[in-house]
Design a protein around this motif. Structure first.
Motif: not given
Lengths: 139, 395
Positions: B98-107
Motif C-alpha cells: 500500500m505504501a508503494l502504491a501510494i508512492e507510485a500514484i502520488s508521484s
C-alpha cells in the motif's frame, strides 16, 4: 550401555563451531563482546549493540528463568516423538535460550521458575556424535 | 523517534482501491483434497485474480501501468501476464504494497497500480515445520532450533500464547472464541474453504498441534490469487462501478532486538504493533473508536488477544473480556475477519482480508455486511515486523 538418542543436527554457520565444541565438553559458551560486554545468541560476526567484531567465547552460568514453553503433540521430526516439551528461558547473562526439557511436566512449570542447562551425549542425524543441551528444573 | 503526523497525512486519500479479484478458494481446495491436479501454477492464480479485479473495476489490462507483486515471483509475473509497466516492485506484505502504491500514484510514476498476489503453497508442498521447513538467513530461527524440534511458526506463536495465559489468566475456552467466531463468518461466505459452524465442544476436542494451540487455531494451507487495483482518488471518483474506498492509513513497526531469541514476540510484540497501529491511525486521522470492522493476519488465532491491546482497542490483559462482551462474530459489536480469515476462508497471507474490507466499505458484503461500515483496519505481525492499514469509504 543404552543407545544414544538421535537428534536433527544443528545448522553450522561460519561462527557456530566454538559453541558446539564447548557443548561437547559440557560447557555453555556464548560470544561476549570485547568492547561493550554484550552477550549475543545465536552466534554472529558482529555485536548488535556496538558493531564490534571483537569477542570472546565466554563461559555462561547455564542458569535461567522460564519465560514460556510449549508442548509438541504433532511429530515434525522423525527423531523427536511427541509429546516434546520445549522451554524458553532467559539466562543470567541475558540471552533467551530455547531447548527441550526431557521428562519435564508442562503442568508443573511457572513463569520465572529457575532452570539449568544440562548436557547429554547424542548422535546427530548426519552420523556424527556430540552433546546436546537441555533445560532441567533447577535443583 | 518522533514522526510528524502532518507529513504522514499527506499520503492519506491519495489512492483508492477500485478493483478486487479473488480466485475460488473453496473450489480449488476441494479439487486439491480430491487429489485432482492443480488448475494453475502461481502465475496462473495471479492471472485469475487480476482478470477478476479488472472486471470488477471496469478496466483493461492495458490500463495497468504499475504493479506491486506480492509473493508471486516479481519480474517473471509481469512477463507471464503480459503487463506493460512503468513501475514495478516485489514484496510480501500488505502495508508495504500500500505504501508503494501510494508512492507510485502520488508521484505520478503510475496511474493505475495492480497489487497482484499469487500463492501455490499447497500444490508446491511447502513445509512450515520439521526437517524440510523454509530455511533462509533472514529468519534464522526458522531452522536454528532443529536439534530440539522447535520449528514452525505455529510453535513460535504457541509460546507467546502460553506466556499470555500465565501472565493474564487467558483460558483455553477463551482462545476458542476466535476460531468459532471466524467460522461463523465463513459459514456466510460461499468462497470460504471451511464453512461448517463449530462449537466450543468441537474446539476443545480439536487436537493440540503445539499446545496451547490446537488444529482449529491454525490457518489453512491452500492455493489462490488476489488482486487489488488502485488508482488516484480523482480518477476513482469518475469511475461509477462502486462507492470509492480510499487508502487512509499505513503504518510500519519494527522490533529486531534478539528476534531469533523470540524476545519481541515474548514481549507480545508490543513495541512493533503499537508503532504500526499508531502510525496508521495518525495518517488516517482516526482512532480505534472509529473502526467499523477489524482484520488481522490470522495464521494463528491466539495473536488476536495481545494485538487488540497493542492497537488500543482495550487495555493490556483485558482482550478476552473485550472479545466476550463486544462479540467478534456475526451480530457482534466488534466484527473481526468477516470473511472467515485465514483460519476458515483461505490462507492468502492477509490479501483475502483486503478484498473483504473493500467489499464491506462498499456495502457489497451481502449476508456478512456490517451495517454502515465506514473504516476498516488490518494488522499483521510477523517476527520483528508489524504492519497496519486503514481503508475508508469516501463520503
Amino acid at each position: 550401555m543404552s543407545e544414544l538418542k538421535v537428534r536433527p543436527a544443528p545448522p553450522k554457520g561460519m561462527f557456530d563451531g566454538p559453541l558446539w565444541e564447548a557443548v561437547d565438553k559440557g560447557e555453555f559458551r556464548l560470544q561476549r563482546c570485547n568492547d561493550c560486554g554484550f552477550v549475543r545468541y545465536p552466534p554472529t560476526g558482529v555485536c548488535p549493540k556496538c558493531l564490534s567484531e571483537s569477542y570472546k567465547w565466554d563461559l555462561m552460568s547455564g542458569r535461567g528463568r522460564i519465560m514460556s514453553w510449549c508442548v509438541f503433540y504433532r511429530q515434525y521430526f522423525p527423531e523427536i516423538p511427541p509429546p516434546n516439551l520445549v522451554v524458553l528461558a532467559e539466562i543470567q547473562e541475558g540471552p533467551i535460550i530455547v531447548a527441550d526439557m526431557p521428562g519435564g511436566d508442562a503442568a508443573q512449570l511457572k513463569l520465572d521458575m529457575p532452570v539449568q542447562l544440562v548436557f547429554e551425549p547424542v548422535k546427530w542425524n548426519d552420523g556424527t556424535e556430540g552433546k546436546i543441551f537441555h533445560w532441567s528444573v533447577a535443583k | 523517534m518522533a514522526y510528524d503526523p502532518k507529513l504522514l497525512k499527506s499520503g492519506a486519500d491519495v489512492a483508492a482501491i477500485v478493483g478486487i479479484g479473488e480466485t475460488d478458494f473453496g473450489a480449488d481446495y476441494a479439487a486439491a483434497r480430491a487429489r485432482k491436479p492443480p488448475t494453475a501454477d502461481v502465475f496462473g492464480y495471479a492471472a485469475k485474480g487480476l482478470k477478476l479485479a479488472l472486471e470488477d473495476a471496469g478496466l483493461k489490462a492495458s490500463d495497468v501501468d504499475g504493479m506491486v507483486a506480492a509473493l508471486v515471483p516479481w519480474m517473471r509475473v509481469e512477463e507471464v501476464l503480459g503487463l506493460d509497466l512503468q513501475f514495478s516492485w516485489g514484496t510480501f506484505w500488505v502495508h508495504e504494497a500500500m505504501a508503494l502504491a501510494i508512492e507510485a500514484i502520488s508521484s505520478g510514476r503510475a496511474e493505475c497500480v495492480a497489487v497482484i498476489y499469487g500463492n501455490a503453497y499447497r500444490s508446491s508442498g511447502r513445509q512450515f515445520g520439521g526437517p524440510n521447513a523454509v530455511a533462509t538467513e533472514a529468519v534464522l530461527h526458522y531452522y536454528w532450533y532443529r536439534p530440539w524440534g522447535f520449528t514452525s511458526q505455529g510453535a513460535f506463536d504457541s509460546v507467546v500464547v502460553q506466556r499470555y495465559m500465565e501472565k493474564y489468566g487467558l483460558k483455553h475456552d477463551e482462545i476458542g472464541m476466535v476460531p468459532i467466531a471466524q467460522r461463523a463468518w465463513a459459514s456466510k461466505n460461499p468462497r470460504a474453504i471451511m464453512r461448517n459452524p463449530i462449537t466450543l465442544e468441537d474446539y476443545l476436542r480439536s487436537p493440540f498441534v503445539a499446545a496451547p494451540l490446537r488444529l482449529l487455531d491454525y490457518c489453512l494451507i491452500n492455493d489462490g490469487g488476489v488482486t487489488l487495483i488502485l488508482t488516484s482518488i480523482e480518477r476513482a471518483k469518475r469511475m461509477k462501478n462502486h462507492p470509492v474506498v480510499a487508502v487512509k492509513g499505513v503504518g510500519f513497526g519494527e522490533d529486531n532486538s534478539d528476534m531469533a531469541q523470540f524476545r519481541p514476540k515474548l514481549n507480545f510484540s508490543r513495541k512493533q504493533m503499537t508503532r504500526a497501529a499508531q502510525e496508521a491511525y495518525q495518517m488516517a486521522g482516526v482512532g480505534p473508536e472509529d473502526i467499523s470492522a477489524f482484520y488481522y493476519y490470522d495464521n494463528f488465532s491466539g495473536e488476536l488477544f495481545y494485538m487488540l491491546e497493542n492497537c488500543g482497542y482495550c487495555e493490556e490483559g483485558r482482550a478476552a473480556e473485550f472479545i466476550r462482551t463486544k462479540g467478534i462474530g456475526p451480530g457482534g459489536k466488534f466484527p473481526v475477519n468477516t470473511s472467515g480469515g485465514m483460519l476458515s476462508e483461505a490462507y492468502m497471507h492477509g490479501w483475502n482480508a483486503q478484498a473483504e474490507m473493500v467489499r464491506q466499505l462498499r456495502g457489497e458484503a451481502g449476508p456478512r455486511q456490517v451495517e454502515g461500515a465506514r473504516y476498516a483496519h488490518f494488522m499483521v505481525n510477523q517476527n520483528a515486523k508489524a504492519g497496519s492499514v486503514i481503508y475508508g469509504r469516501m463520503s
